[in-house]
Design a protein around this motif. Structure first.
Motif, short mmCIF file in Angstrom:
data_model
loop_
_atom_site.label_atom_id
_atom_site.label_comp_id
_atom_site.label_asym_id
_atom_site.label_seq_id
_atom_site.Cartn_x
_atom_site.Cartn_y
_atom_site.Cartn_z
N PHE A 181 9.67 -7.57 3.87
CA PHE A 181 9.61 -7.28 5.28
C PHE A 181 8.03 -6.04 5.74
O PHE A 181 7.36 -5.83 6.34
CB PHE A 181 10.66 -6.49 5.41
CG PHE A 181 11.04 -5.42 7.45
CD1 PHE A 181 9.93 -6.98 8.76
CD2 PHE A 181 11.12 -4.96 7.98
CE1 PHE A 181 10.29 -6.58 10.07
CE2 PHE A 181 10.63 -4.74 9.11
CZ PHE A 181 10.50 -5.41 9.87
N SER A 182 8.65 -5.15 4.49
CA SER A 182 7.65 -4.28 3.96
C SER A 182 5.43 -5.49 4.33
O SER A 182 4.63 -4.47 4.57
CB SER A 182 7.44 -3.27 3.40
OG SER A 182 6.11 -2.30 2.89
N ILE A 183 6.38 -6.33 2.67
CA ILE A 183 4.46 -6.28 3.25
C ILE A 183 4.37 -7.53 4.05
O ILE A 183 3.29 -6.90 4.61
CB ILE A 183 5.11 -7.96 2.43
CG1 ILE A 183 5.10 -7.06 0.68
CG2 ILE A 183 3.63 -9.08 1.85
CD1 ILE A 183 5.27 -8.14 -0.74
N PHE A 184 5.54 -8.10 5.54
CA PHE A 184 4.96 -8.45 6.45
C PHE A 184 4.47 -7.88 7.38
O PHE A 184 3.16 -7.51 8.18
CB PHE A 184 6.30 -9.11 6.85
CG PHE A 184 5.98 -9.47 8.67
CD1 PHE A 184 5.84 -10.40 9.68
CD2 PHE A 184 6.42 -8.00 9.97
CE1 PHE A 184 5.27 -10.66 10.85
CE2 PHE A 184 6.89 -8.99 10.63
CZ PHE A 184 6.30 -9.75 11.35
N LEU A 185 5.10 -6.06 6.97
CA LEU A 185 4.50 -5.07 8.24
C LEU A 185 3.46 -4.80 8.26
O LEU A 185 2.20 -4.52 9.05
CB LEU A 185 5.46 -4.09 7.68
CG LEU A 185 6.42 -4.26 9.50
CD1 LEU A 185 7.80 -2.63 8.71
CD2 LEU A 185 6.45 -4.03 9.96
N GLU A 186 2.56 -5.10 6.56
CA GLU A 186 0.71 -4.40 6.57
C GLU A 186 0.55 -5.81 7.38
O GLU A 186 -0.82 -5.33 7.25
CB GLU A 186 0.76 -5.03 4.99
CG GLU A 186 -0.16 -3.83 4.65
CD GLU A 186 -0.53 -3.80 3.09
OE1 GLU A 186 -1.36 -2.97 2.20
OE2 GLU A 186 0.44 -3.73 2.30
N SER A 187 0.40 -6.99 6.72
CA SER A 187 0.12 -7.86 7.58
C SER A 187 -0.10 -7.60 9.32
O SER A 187 -1.64 -8.62 9.38
CB SER A 187 0.72 -9.33 7.54
OG SER A 187 2.10 -9.72 8.12
N VAL A 188 0.70 -6.59 9.83
CA VAL A 188 0.71 -6.60 11.60
C VAL A 188 -0.34 -5.89 11.79
O VAL A 188 -0.09 -5.88 13.41
CB VAL A 188 1.72 -7.37 11.77
CG1 VAL A 188 2.22 -8.79 11.39
CG2 VAL A 188 2.77 -6.09 12.06
N VAL A 189 -0.36 -4.95 11.10
CA VAL A 189 -0.45 -3.34 11.79
C VAL A 189 -2.40 -3.47 12.20
O VAL A 189 -2.37 -2.75 13.42
CB VAL A 189 -1.58 -2.18 9.82
CG1 VAL A 189 -1.03 -1.30 11.09
CG2 VAL A 189 0.45 -2.41 9.45
N SER A 190 -3.06 -4.04 11.60
CA SER A 190 -4.32 -4.11 12.31
C SER A 190 -4.33 -4.52 13.92
O SER A 190 -4.93 -4.86 14.45
CB SER A 190 -5.12 -4.94 11.41
OG SER A 190 -5.77 -4.70 10.58
N ILE A 191 -2.63 -5.46 14.27
CA ILE A 191 -2.64 -6.45 15.29
C ILE A 191 -2.57 -5.66 16.76
O ILE A 191 -3.25 -5.30 17.46
CB ILE A 191 -2.09 -7.69 14.91
CG1 ILE A 191 -2.70 -8.84 14.74
CG2 ILE A 191 -1.47 -7.69 16.61
CD1 ILE A 191 -2.07 -9.55 14.27
#
Length: 320
Positions: free
Chosen positions: A33-43
Motif C-alpha cells: 500500500f505504501s508503494i501504491f501511495l507513492e504512485s498517486v502522490v503526484s496526481i
C-alpha cells in the motif's frame, strides 16, 4: 451545503492531523500500500493545485496587484537572508556528511512553489500574491541553487545533479494545473455547466490536501523509520528553521511596511520549502547517496507538514 463546507473549513486542521496519523499507520502496516501511495502522490498534488488555482479570480485581478516593495521583500527574504541563515544553521550543527549536506541545502534553499499557496490561504495571507510569486521564486531558485552549492559546498556538485526533473516537476505541479484552471474559468463565463464545475472545485482543496498529507506520509514513512539516525541528525535543524524562518519573512515585510496579509504571506514563503519538488533532484544523485539524501528531504516534508498545521493557526494570531 454551504454550512457544511464552512464546517469543513473550520475543522480542517483536525482533519489534516487525522490524515497524518492515518498515513503513518497505513504506511507502516503495508509495504504494498505504501508503494501504491507513492504512485498517486503526484496526481493528488496536481488536483490540489488545480482546485486552488480555480478559486483565484485571475480575470478579475486588478492591475498593479502587488507593489515593487512586496517583490523586493520576497527576494530579499528568500534568496539573501534565508540562505545566510541556512548556512549558519548547518555550521552550528556541524554537519559534515556530503549526502546529508546536499539534502539540507536542496530543501532549505528552495522556497516552495506549490502547496505554500494552499497554506497561505488557510493562514489568511494573500494567496493571490503567493500564486503570482511562484514564477519569480522558481526562476531565481533555478539560477541561484548552483551558485549556493558552489559557495557553500565548495566542490563540483553541479556535475552530478540533473536539473531536468526539477523543471518537469514545475510543469507538473504548477503550469499544467494553472492552465487548466484558467481554461475552466474562461469556459465558465460562457457555459452554465462549466460554471457548475468551477463551483464544484471549491469543495476540493480540503479533501485533496488531506489526501496529499495521507499519501506523502504513508508512502515515505518506511524510509524514515529505516534511517532514524539520519532523522535524529536533521530534525533539530528543521525545527530551528521553522521557528526562525517566519520571523525573517515578517522582518523583511515590516522593513518595507507591507500590510498584514502580505506580512503573513512572506512568513509562509520563507518558512515553507520545496521538498516535494526537489525530491526528484535527489533521485538523480549517485546511487550511494540517493537513500541518505532522500531521507533528509522526506524528513523535512514530514516536519514541515506538522509545522504548517501550527502555522495556519498561529501566524494569523501573531501577525495582526
Amino acid at each position: 451545503m454551504q454550512h457544511f463546507k464552512s464546517k469543513i473549513e473550520h475543522y480542517q486542521i483536525y482533519i489534516y492531523f487525522v490524515a497524518l496519523v492515518l498515513g503513518i499507520l497505513a504506511g507502516l502496516s503495508s509495504q504494498i500500500f505504501s508503494i501504491f501511495l507513492e504512485s498517486v502522490v503526484s496526481i493528488f498534488i496536481g488536483i490540489l493545485m488545480f482546485s486552488m488555482f480555480s478559486q483565484i479570480p485571475f480575470f478579475n485581478i486588478r492591475q498593479n496587484l502587488f507593489t515593487t516593495k512586496y517583490i523586493i521583500a520576497l527576494i530579499l527574504s528568500n534568496f539573501i537572508i534565508i540562505p545566510i541563515f541556512v548556512f549558519a544553521l548547518i555550521q552550528l550543527f556541524e554537519v559534515s556528511s556530503a549526502p546529508i549536506l546536499i539534502g539540507l541545502y536542496l530543501v532549505l534553499l528552495t522556497p516552495c512553489i506549490d502547496y505554500v499557496i494552499v497554506f497561505t490561504a488557510l493562514g489568511k495571507g494573500n494567496a493571490q500574491h503567493m500564486l503570482i510569486s511562484t514564477p519569480i521564486l522558481f526562476v531565481l531558485q533555478i539560477i541561484l541553487l548552483p551558485v549556493y552549492f558552489t559557495i557553500f559546498l565548495h566542490n563540483e556538485i553541479l556535475s552530478i545533479i540533473d536539473i531536468a526533473p526539477f523543471i518537469n516537476a514545475f510543469f507538473t505541479f504548477i503550469i499544467i494545473p494553472l492552465m487548466l484552471a484558467l481554461l475552466l474559468q474562461l469556459l465558465s463565463k460562457k457555459s452554465n455547466s462549466m460554471n457548475r464545475v468551477l463551483n464544484l472545485t471549491a469543495w476540493l482543496p480540503e479533501l485533496f490536501m488531506s489526501l496529499v498529507l495521507f499519501s506523502v506520509v504513508g508512502s515515505q514513512i518506511n524510509k524514515i523509520t529505516n534511517d532514524l539516525n539520519i532523522v535524529l541528525t536533521v530534525v533539530p535543524i528543521y525545527i530551528c528553521f521553522m521557528i526562525i524562518a517566519p520571523i525573517i519573512g515578517l522582518f523583511c515585510g515590516k522593513l518595507f511596511r507591507l500590510d498584514i496579509p502580505n506580512l503573513r504571506t512572506l512568513a509562509f514563503s520563507t518558512s515553507t520549502r520545496n521538498a516535494l519538488v526537489v525530491l526528484p533532484l535527489a533521485l538523480s544523485l549517485p546511487n550511494h547517496w540517493v537513500t541518505i539524501t532522500t531521507t533528509v528531504i522526506i524528513t523535512q516534508t514530514l516536519t514541515e507538514l506538522i509545522g504548517e498545521l501550527v502555522y495556519i493557526k498561529v501566524i494569523p494570531k501573531l501577525i495582526k
